[in-house]
Design a protein around this motif. Structure first.
Motif, PDB file in Angstrom:
ATOM      1  N   VAL A 255       0.843  -1.205   0.000  1.00 37.78           N
ATOM      2  CA  VAL A 255       0.000   0.000   0.000  1.00 37.78           C
ATOM      3  C   VAL A 255       0.872   1.247   0.000  1.00 37.78           C
ATOM      4  CG1 VAL A 255      -1.766   1.299   1.256  1.00 37.78           C
ATOM      5  CG2 VAL A 255      -1.876  -1.204   1.170  1.00 37.78           C
ATOM      6  N   ALA A 260      -0.989  -1.361  -4.051  1.00 41.32           N
ATOM      7  CA  ALA A 260      -2.333  -1.820  -3.716  1.00 41.32           C
ATOM      8  C   ALA A 260      -3.075  -0.706  -2.985  1.00 41.32           C
ATOM      9  CB  ALA A 260      -2.267  -3.077  -2.860  1.00 41.32           C
ATOM     10  N   ARG A 261      -4.361  -0.964  -2.698  1.00 38.23           N
ATOM     11  CA  ARG A 261      -5.199   0.058  -2.080  1.00 38.23           C
ATOM     12  C   ARG A 261      -5.659  -0.399  -0.698  1.00 38.23           C
ATOM     13  NH1 ARG A 261      -8.449   0.415  -7.735  1.00 38.23           N
ATOM     14  NH2 ARG A 261      -8.338  -1.819  -7.332  1.00 38.23           N
ATOM     15  N   GLN A 262      -6.636   0.339  -0.154  1.00 39.44           N
ATOM     16  CA  GLN A 262      -7.056   0.115   1.229  1.00 39.44           C
ATOM     17  C   GLN A 262      -7.745  -1.240   1.438  1.00 39.44           C
ATOM     18  OE1 GLN A 262      -6.098   2.029   3.794  1.00 39.44           O
ATOM     19  NE2 GLN A 262      -4.942   3.090   2.183  1.00 39.44           N
ATOM     20  N   ALA A 263      -8.390  -1.768   0.405  1.00 32.62           N
ATOM     21  CA  ALA A 263      -9.020  -3.083   0.545  1.00 32.62           C
ATOM     22  C   ALA A 263      -7.964  -4.137   0.855  1.00 32.62           C
ATOM     23  CB  ALA A 263      -9.781  -3.451  -0.731  1.00 32.62           C
ATOM     24  N   TYR A 264      -6.839  -4.071   0.154  1.00 33.73           N
ATOM     25  CA  TYR A 264      -5.739  -4.991   0.435  1.00 33.73           C
ATOM     26  C   TYR A 264      -5.220  -4.772   1.852  1.00 33.73           C
ATOM     27  CZ  TYR A 264      -0.996  -6.762   0.700  1.00 33.73           C
ATOM     28  OH  TYR A 264       0.149  -7.399   1.122  1.00 33.73           O
ATOM     29  N   VAL A 308      -5.255 -11.541  -2.953  1.00 32.46           N
ATOM     30  CA  VAL A 308      -5.894 -10.254  -2.646  1.00 32.46           C
ATOM     31  C   VAL A 308      -5.077  -9.117  -3.251  1.00 32.46           C
ATOM     32  CG1 VAL A 308      -6.536  -8.664  -0.794  1.00 32.46           C
ATOM     33  CG2 VAL A 308      -6.971 -11.111  -0.556  1.00 32.46           C
ATOM     34  N   LEU A 309      -3.763  -9.232  -3.206  1.00 31.11           N
ATOM     35  CA  LEU A 309      -2.906  -8.197  -3.779  1.00 31.11           C
ATOM     36  C   LEU A 309      -3.166  -8.050  -5.288  1.00 31.11           C
ATOM     37  CD1 LEU A 309      -0.524  -6.225  -3.446  1.00 31.11           C
ATOM     38  CD2 LEU A 309       1.004  -8.158  -3.896  1.00 31.11           C
ATOM     39  N   LEU A 311      -5.905  -8.893  -6.890  1.00 32.98           N
ATOM     40  CA  LEU A 311      -7.269  -8.388  -7.114  1.00 32.98           C
ATOM     41  C   LEU A 311      -7.367  -6.888  -6.840  1.00 32.98           C
ATOM     42  CD1 LEU A 311      -9.389 -11.242  -5.456  1.00 32.98           C
ATOM     43  CD2 LEU A 311      -9.226 -10.696  -7.911  1.00 32.98           C
ATOM     44  N   ASP A 312      -6.519  -6.408  -5.932  1.00 27.30           N
ATOM     45  CA  ASP A 312      -6.594  -4.989  -5.540  1.00 27.30           C
ATOM     46  C   ASP A 312      -5.488  -4.178  -6.180  1.00 27.30           C
ATOM     47  OD1 ASP A 312      -8.014  -3.037  -4.003  1.00 27.30           O
ATOM     48  OD2 ASP A 312      -6.300  -2.923  -2.647  1.00 27.30           O
ATOM     49  N   ARG A 313      -4.900  -4.691  -7.234  1.00 25.64           N
ATOM     50  CA  ARG A 313      -3.810  -3.990  -7.896  1.00 25.64           C
ATOM     51  C   ARG A 313      -4.241  -2.608  -8.373  1.00 25.64           C
ATOM     52  NH1 ARG A 313      -1.619  -6.090 -13.640  1.00 25.64           N
ATOM     53  NH2 ARG A 313      -3.651  -5.233 -14.233  1.00 25.64           N
ATOM     54  N   THR A 314      -3.406  -1.618  -8.091  1.00 26.32           N
ATOM     55  CA  THR A 314      -3.742  -0.244  -8.509  1.00 26.32           C
ATOM     56  C   THR A 314      -3.439  -0.056  -9.985  1.00 26.32           C
ATOM     57  OG1 THR A 314      -1.511   0.477  -7.866  1.00 26.32           O
ATOM     58  CG2 THR A 314      -3.273   0.711  -6.241  1.00 26.32           C
TER      59      THR A 314
END
Length: 314
Positions: A255, A260-264, A308-309, A311-314
């Motif tokens: 993050v 990644a973002r806050q979901a990760y 998860v990383l 899936l939440d890739r920026t």
């Protein structure tokens, strides 16, 4: 990297290491033996982490996967990993004879000659580095060669010298995802270093759990794994907890480097705390049962975190 699905099978049989071994109904073919020398199931995780690095790096380049670059990256990495596995078994062939779980491997079992294993390992390793150099880039080839050489020439002999061998061995184990990044970026980015740090720290409680389960085998071979030297497992337990604690903030690094973002962040924090609870239980009870639970928690934790990383890739 000493992990993955073939270890699950071996660990399930660890308690039976002193039991009588059923006779073979048929000897495996030489092709099967050569295939097993490369430890394909163990090295599957190497390819997965390389793919994760490649995918995450592609996000900074419009998110498009360069398939013609991905293929030689995976092939070259697989060949380097296979070469390292074969050469490791060549170097440790006499020691493998002393351990119930490894004495029937192709080389100590007498089905593959040591010279054949050495030649196979060298050819695979050189082919892997050449593939990366000619089809990817020089930096990735350098990392592939470094992974192979450090695993075979540094980590492998240190297993009989110092308990720090696990720390040293975690370095080549954490390089493959970096190779995924460098294949795309041709540079060592902060994002690549963040993933390296996660893999490096994760391996410590993961392998210490394995070392507890295989303590008797390692002692027979003279391997100075920490649980062998640390008879009451007090130091081992403290290290498991400390590395598990360190993994929590380290797992949040993606993050902070914009990967990644806050979901990760939220999921990684929960996964880290859950993993820490297994580490604390293992350190508290010092039983094989809790070491086994920690091992399985570790092989669930890493794919979940990396999934998860991605899936939440920026």
């Amino acid at each position: 990297m000493e992990t993955t699905t073939n270890e699950i099978v071996e660990i399930e049989a660890a308690d039976a290491s002193t039991a009588a071994v059923a006779p073979r109904t048929a000897a495996p073919s030489r092709w099967v033996d050569f295939y097993e020398l490369t430890k394909p199931r163990m090295n599957f995780l190497v390819l997965v982490t390389t793919l994760v690095g490649f995918y995450m790096a592609s996000g900074a380049h419009g998110g498009t996967i360069h398939w013609l670059l991905l293929l030689p990256t995976l092939i070259g990495t697989a060949l380097c990993a296979a070469g390292a596995s074969v050469l490791n078994q060549y170097v440790e062939r006499d020691l493998d004879k002393l351990m119930p779980r490894t004495k029937d491997r192709p080389v100590p079992g007498g089905r593959i000659a040591p010279s054949e294993a050495m030649t196979t390992g060298i050819v695979l390793g050189l082919a892997g580095v050449a593939t990366l150099l000619l089809s990817v880039n020089a930096l990735t080839a350098l990392l592939g060669g470094l992974t192979l050489l450090s695993y075979v020439l540094v980590y492998t002999p240190l297993k009989r010298v110092t308990t720090l061998n696990t720390v040293i061995g975690a370095i080549p184990g954490a390089i493959p995802p970096v190779m995924g990044f460098t294949a795309v970026d041709n540079a060592l980015s902060p994002a690549a270093i963040a993933i390296f740090a996660i893999l490096f720290i994760w391996q410590m409680p993961h392998f210490l759990a394995i070392a507890i389960l295989y303590k008797r085998d390692y002692a027979l071979a003279g391997f100075k794994m920490l649980p062998v030297v640390d008879e009451d497992l007090s130091v081992t337990g403290r290290q498991i907890v400390l590395y598990s604690i360190a993994l929590v903030p380290v797992s949040l690094m993606p993050v902070h480097v914009g990967l990644a973002r806050q979901a990760y962040f939220a999921v990684a924090l929960m996964l880290g705390l859950a993993f820490l609870s297994f580490g604390v239980s293992c350190a508290t009870t010092k039983t094989r049962e809790d070491a086994r639970k920690l091992f399985f928690a570790s092989i669930i934790y890493l794919p979940a975190l990396l999934g998860v990383l991605m899936l939440d890739r920026t």
